[in-house]
Design a protein around this motif. Structure first.
Motif, PDB file in Angstrom:
ATOM      1  N   HIS A   8       0.840  -1.171  -0.011  1.00  0.00           N
ATOM      2  CA  HIS A   8      -0.137  -0.010  -0.059  1.00  0.00           C
ATOM      3  C   HIS A   8       0.974   1.441  -0.050  1.00  0.00           C
ATOM      4  O   HIS A   8       2.041   1.183   0.338  1.00  0.00           O
ATOM      5  N   ASP A  12       4.521   0.655   4.959  1.00  0.00           N
ATOM      6  CA  ASP A  12       5.011   0.148   6.198  1.00  0.00           C
ATOM      7  C   ASP A  12       6.101  -0.875   6.074  1.00  0.00           C
ATOM      8  O   ASP A  12       6.108  -1.557   5.036  1.00  0.00           O
ATOM      9  N   ASP A  75      -0.591  -6.724   1.542  1.00  0.00           N
ATOM     10  CA  ASP A  75      -1.005  -5.947   2.634  1.00  0.00           C
ATOM     11  C   ASP A  75      -1.976  -4.795   2.283  1.00  0.00           C
ATOM     12  O   ASP A  75      -2.155  -3.962   3.285  1.00  0.00           O
ATOM     13  N   HIS A  98      -6.315  -7.703   6.049  1.00  0.00           N
ATOM     14  CA  HIS A  98      -7.045  -6.452   6.200  1.00  0.00           C
ATOM     15  C   HIS A  98      -8.344  -7.052   6.016  1.00  0.00           C
ATOM     16  O   HIS A  98      -8.603  -7.903   5.192  1.00  0.00           O
TER      17      HIS A  98
HETATM   18 MG    MG Z   1       0.630  -2.252   6.236  1.00  0.00          MG
END
Ligand code: MG
Ligand code: MG
Ligand code: MG
Length: 309
Positions: A8, A12, A75, A98
């Motif tokens: 994304h 991160d 992710d 998610h």
């Molecule tokens: Mg993430």
């Protein structure tokens, strides 16, 4: 065609390491693949940069436009968090942990999502199922991703699967002490020295649609709250600028990882609604929420409930 594996926006450590790990798995399975991310290596957050260096991994390639590309997502599966023109690209696979986002495809795809604490945990299972040995450095990156996403097992998103994956990956990566690795990452991540307030706000920031209201939520994980005391006023100023750009609310979670709670800084058109969401009262624009560690599992669901989503 080479499959571009991308995480994304505002990547991160999980997004970066999962892009590297899934690329490694796809290549081991005879596919052409390339790890990508939506920013240049120089703009990567300090935690991910430290992990790449520590394990001798190369940063993913820059990918900002998905036009004409074959893509695998790691992710995330929200179009808004992807590269430009993702909706018209050929998405072949999603590996995630998610809620399912708004991506749709014209063809059948490989889709693997599990309610665990980290995409790295899902990928560890996929390597095992494929009978593919994880390269030592890649295992280190996956291990770091799980420690990061689960905040060293303290996040409510952490599951037994994540702990089992860490036990397996540390052996492969040759890491003796995962607490030590986590503290090294935390120190890198929480360093605010010389970083502009705006960059700090966007270090781990996401926008959400709350029943038509745009709500931005940033999070800084800190070893101690006083790390940001000197830049707090500048952070609020940066939040004001972001809020003025068409947002109902902008929240900044200043999460004390050691004390296990969050000082929630709030700018909102409706502060009472935010107070209601967290059952607390704002004082000087913020409120301390004991136990709040996870944006995904605690902050966002509470906001969605308050906004009537
Ligand atoms: Mg993430
Ligand atoms: Mg993740
Ligand atoms: Mg995360």
């Amino acid at each position: 065609m080479t499959i571009c594996v991308v995480g994304h926006a505002n990547p991160d450590t999980d997004s970066v390491m999962s892009a590297i790990a899934y690329t490694s798995l796809l290549k081991a399975q005879g596919k052409e693949a390339m790890a990508c991310m939506q920013i240049a290596a120089a703009d990567l957050n300090p935690e991910s940069t430290t992990v790449l260096k520590h394990f001798g991994l190369t940063a993913p390639e820059l990918l900002t436009d998905a036009t004409g590309k074959e893509i695998a997502l790691v992710d995330f599966s929200d179009l808004a968090q992807g590269p430009a023109n993702l909706a018209s690209a050929s998405v072949l696979a999603v590996v995630d942990h998610h809620k399912i986002g708004d991506l749709t495809t014209n063809n059948p795809i490989f889709f693997r999502a599990e309610p665990v604490g980290c995409t790295g945990t899902v990928l560890n299972k996929m390597f095992k199922e494929a009978g593919v040995a994880i390269p030592k450095a890649v295992a280190g990156g996956m291990l770091a991703a799980i420690l990061s996403d689960t905040v060293n097992f303290k996040s409510p998103t952490c599951t037994d699967d994540d702990k089992a994956a860490v036990a397996e990956l540390k052996a492969v990566a040759g890491v003796q002490d995962t607490d030590e690795l986590f503290m090294m990452m935390l120190k890198a991540k929480s360093s605010v020295d010389g970083v502009p307030a705006k960059d700090l706000l966007f270090r781990d920031y996401k926008d959400f649609d709350m029943k038509g209201s745009k709500v931005g939520v940033g999070q800084l994980e800190l070893a101690a709250l006083d790390q940001v005391a000197a830049v707090r006023a500048d952070l609020v100023k940066a939040m004001e600028a972001v809020k003025a750009d068409g947002r109902h609310s902008v929240l900044l979670m200043l999460t004390d990882v050691v004390k296990e709670g969050t000082d929630l800084v709030v700018l909102s058109d409706d502060p009472a609604l935010i107070e209601k969401a967290f059952g607390s009262k704002l004082s000087n624009g913020s409120m301390w929420i004991p136990g709040m560690m996870s944006r995904k599992k605690q902050t966002i669901p509470n906001l969605q409930k308050a906004f009537g989503c």
